[in-house]
Design a protein around this motif. Structure first.
Motif: not given
Length: 331
Positions: A110-113, A129-134, A139-143, A166-170
């Motif tokens: 997941t990278g550093m977060g 930078r993972l979530l922004a680059n996803m 790519i939606d983290p919820a998927q 809170n979970r980033n990948f719910p």
């Protein structure tokens, strides 16, 4: 008549010479510097599978000597300079992988977060930078159906949750070795190097949010169809690499098997300061690199230069890294 023509030609030549000066005069406004980085992702195929490498940003180590405390400093410098790398500053990448099998969407590490606040920036401001680059890669983290961890270090699992826990990948399960789960959530292991305290606190915070949806990875067994785990202990005691296969097509996600494409390939038995068991790590590295060089499977390395794709080849007492060409038409 000849003189007239000569005057006309000279006049035309003089006008042509003057023209660039007019253009230059209209282009003197300085363009602003653009210091921001573009979204970083790279997409490729393995058989019918679609894979996307996503950057979590660079991870600067600074002076390389402290990271390789048992290695001769002069040899470190010579290896770096002979490969046109800065001997005073080592920088690693963070190449996160997303696998789409058509049935599941799987994230590897997941990278550093930002879950641990200031501690999340222990290596500087360039990570997380993972979530922004996803998002930029569509790519939606919820998927994400499953997050498979090579191991439970900060730069591999601290983005499982956000700063509030809170979970980033719910909707995801989390798969890792039971050895790593137990070790990195045990306060009794807060000893030795200073980094052990934040590493364990961070793993506890991030992994506990998924405690009801854990999958224990086993050596030589499929984690999920198409993904097989192989134990490479030492960097952490439960470190795993993953063979991703569709039919006869395979790519190997090696995680932190080797952190540096020169130092730890040319010298696979060198020890790395963030290894839990440096000598065991070196033996695991040599064994798996030998297998990869023999099998000639393409490799994704988490910390090698972006996007971390290439091949390992035997070279004397060590190995060479052959980066794969990146086809920009895939972007």
């Amino acid at each position: 008549m000849i003189q007239l023509r000569r005057r006309v030609l000279l006049g035309t030549a003089a006008a042509a010479l003057a023209a660039p000066a007019l253009v230059t005069a209209t282009a003197r406004a300085a363009a602003p510097m653009r210091n921001e980085l573009p979204p970083a992702w790279h997409r490729f195929k393995v058989g019918s599978y679609e894979l996307t490498v996503i950057s979590d940003g660079s991870l600067p180590l600074g002076k390389p000597e402290p990271a390789f405390p048992a290695s001769p400093p002069e040899e470190i410098r010579n290896l770096l300079t002979s490969n046109f790398l800065d001997p005073a500053s080592a920088t690693l990448e963070q190449n996160v992988l997303v696998l789409n099998t058509g049935r599941q969407l799987i994230l590897f590490d997941t990278g550093m977060g930002e879950s641990m606040g200031a501690a999340s920036k222990m290596f500087g401001p360039t990570t997380g930078r993972l979530l922004a680059n996803m998002k930029a890669a569509g790519i939606d983290p919820a998927q994400i159906d499953m997050v498979i961890l090579t191991h439970a270090h900060c730069d591999h699992c601290w983005a499982l949750v956000d700063a509030n826990g809170n979970r980033n990948f719910p909707n995801a399960q989390v798969a890792l070795s039971e050895t790593d789960l137990r070790f990195w959530t045990d306060d009794a292991n807060k000893k030795g190097p200073d980094f052990m305290v934040p590493f364990i606190d961070g793993a506890k915070k991030n992994l506990s949010a998924y405690r009801d949806r854990m999958v224990m990875v086993q050596d030589g067994k499929e984690v999920t169809p198409g993904v097989t785990a192989y134990a490479t202990p030492g960097h952490t005691l439960g470190h795993m690499v993953y063979f991703i296969s569709d039919g006869n097509n395979t790519v190997v996600n090696t995680g932190d098997l080797a952190h540096h494409q020169i130092l730890l390939l040319k010298k696979p038995l060198w020890e790395f300061s963030f290894d839990t068991d440096p000598k065991l790590s070196a033996q695991s590295r040599l064994k798996m690199l030998t297998r990869l060089a023999t099998d000639k499977h393409p490799v994704l390395s988490y910390h090698f230069p972006w996007p971390g794709l290439g091949h390992v080849g035997k070279a004397g007492e060590g190995f060479d890294w052959y980066p794969a060409p990146v086809n920009v038409t895939n972007l």
